[in-house]
Design a protein around this motif. Structure first.
Motif, PDB file in Angstrom:
ATOM      1  N   CYS A  29     -67.925  31.144 -17.179  1.00  0.00           N
ATOM      2  CA  CYS A  29     -67.551  32.285 -18.013  1.00  0.00           C
ATOM      3  C   CYS A  29     -67.494  31.840 -19.466  1.00  0.00           C
ATOM      4  O   CYS A  29     -66.887  30.829 -19.776  1.00  0.00           O
ATOM      5  CB  CYS A  29     -66.201  32.838 -17.583  1.00  0.00           C
ATOM      6  N   CYS A  32     -63.390  32.293 -20.782  1.00  0.00           N
ATOM      7  CA  CYS A  32     -62.314  31.418 -20.301  1.00  0.00           C
ATOM      8  C   CYS A  32     -62.845  30.042 -19.882  1.00  0.00           C
ATOM      9  O   CYS A  32     -62.059  29.117 -19.677  1.00  0.00           O
ATOM     10  CB  CYS A  32     -61.545  32.072 -19.165  1.00  0.00           C
ATOM     11  N   CYS A  48     -65.454  38.927 -15.130  1.00  0.00           N
ATOM     12  CA  CYS A  48     -64.920  37.639 -14.704  1.00  0.00           C
ATOM     13  C   CYS A  48     -63.626  37.846 -13.916  1.00  0.00           C
ATOM     14  O   CYS A  48     -62.679  38.448 -14.424  1.00  0.00           O
ATOM     15  CB  CYS A  48     -64.660  36.749 -15.928  1.00  0.00           C
ATOM     16  N   CYS A  51     -60.516  35.979 -15.922  1.00  0.00           N
ATOM     17  CA  CYS A  51     -59.941  36.421 -17.204  1.00  0.00           C
ATOM     18  C   CYS A  51     -60.258  37.880 -17.547  1.00  0.00           C
ATOM     19  O   CYS A  51     -59.786  38.405 -18.553  1.00  0.00           O
ATOM     20  CB  CYS A  51     -60.405  35.522 -18.346  1.00  0.00           C
ATOM     21  N   HIS A  53     -63.108  39.116 -18.498  1.00  0.00           N
ATOM     22  CA  HIS A  53     -64.181  39.263 -19.479  1.00  0.00           C
ATOM     23  C   HIS A  53     -65.308  40.118 -18.911  1.00  0.00           C
ATOM     24  O   HIS A  53     -65.762  39.894 -17.787  1.00  0.00           O
ATOM     25  CB  HIS A  53     -64.724  37.871 -19.851  1.00  0.00           C
TER      26      HIS A  53
HETATM   27 ZN   LIG Z   1     -63.457  34.352 -17.657  1.00  0.00          ZN
END
Ligand SMILES: [Zn+2]
Length: 300
Positions: A29, A32, A48, A51, A53
């Protein structure tokens, strides 16, 4: 720029023993830095799981996310650009188009579809960033215009999911004309009192932001998306000022009144469904002129 990078390919160690090939199975990712299983990412529609994302989602997966059971019919999928300017830069535009068509199995940077969203018939146009940067040329312009006209004719709500670098420079002024063409069609959609919801995803820039992406009855963005007209470097050079942090992100634009909502991908379908409930109910109740869809948008 990809949000997720591939894991390094397997290497042969000095003792001759091969490591297990993990290429492509695991992704890192970009936000993160955690390693995520590719399958987990796909199942999570490129968000993700560690996190939150929001990675980029291609047009077909996007339609799969929005339509019930991922089922939809496609419209106008055979329209293709004729290269009206016979444009050549580092490569010929014709070669660029052919390569993009082969890579994406699409004729141009958009899929126009119809199907059910939480049981209600909707039309959805999803842009494909992987096709010449999701740029808008004659085909994208025509496909969207036809989708709008279909929505007017059938009284079916329209959703457009944008992901675009803007107008397609290889089609010059003809691509810019699409902005006016689509905007005029959206005006007719508004007069027909059919709702149009715009979803802006990462990135939405240039002539797409400057036309239909910002003309929704609601303009909704995904978290962390880059949304703007010109890029930050160009703006800084023009106004000779440092831009604030988070400039051109969904959250910044929401705070400054350019967007109506920032909605997580996992919540997007239900959010759109509720918004359509709201618009269609107020239209049914004959809440004309003052509280109609466009008036509400202007007031908010
Ligand atoms: Zn992430």
């Amino acid at each position: 720029m990809a949000w997720f990078t591939r894991d390094k390919p397997a290497v042969k160690r000095a003792d001759g023993e091969k490591r297990v090939r993990t290429e492509g199975l695991w992704l890192k990712c970009e936000r993160c830095g955690q390693i995520v299983w590719r399958k987990a990412l796909e199942d999570n529609f490129q968000v993700c799981p560690k996190c939150g994302h929001h990675g980029r989602l291609d047009a077909r997966a996007r339609l799969g996310l929005l339509f019930d059971e991922g089922r939809f019919e496609e419209f106008d999928q055979y329209l293709a650009s004729t290269d009206p300017l016979e444009f050549v830069d580092a490569r010929s535009y014709r070669a660029r188009l052919a390569a993009a068509q082969e890579a994406t199995h699409l004729r141009d940077a958009i899929i126009s579809a119809g199907g059910n969203l939480n049981g209600r018939r909707v039309h959805v146009c999803a842009m494909e960033l992987k096709f010449v940067g999701g740029s808008m040329g004659t085909v994208v312009g025509e496909v969207i215009t036809r989708a709008i006209e279909r929505s007017i004719q059938k009284k079916v709500p329209l959703i457009i999911v944008s992901a675009s670098g803007g107008a397609r420079m290889q089609e010059g002024a003809i691509s810019l004309m699409q902005m006016a063409k689509i905007s005029a069609a959206l005006m007719r959609l508004d007069e027909a009192r059919v709702p149009y919801l715009s979803v802006l995803t990462d990135p939405t820039t240039g002539g797409v932001t400057a036309s239909f992406a910002m003309l929704g009855d609601l303009n909704i963005a995904e978290p962390g998306a880059q949304i703007g007209f010109a890029g930050p470097r160009v703006i800084e050079q023009t106004i000779r000022q440092k831009l604030p942090a988070g400039f051109q992100t969904s959250e910044f634009l929401l705070q400054h009144g350019f967007l109506d909502a920032v909605v997580k991908r996992a919540d997007l379908k239900n959010y759109l469904s509720k918004a359509l409930d709201f618009f269609l109910r107020s239209a049914e109740q004959g809440a004309v002129e003052d509280t109609g869809p466009s008036a509400i948008t202007r007031a908010s």
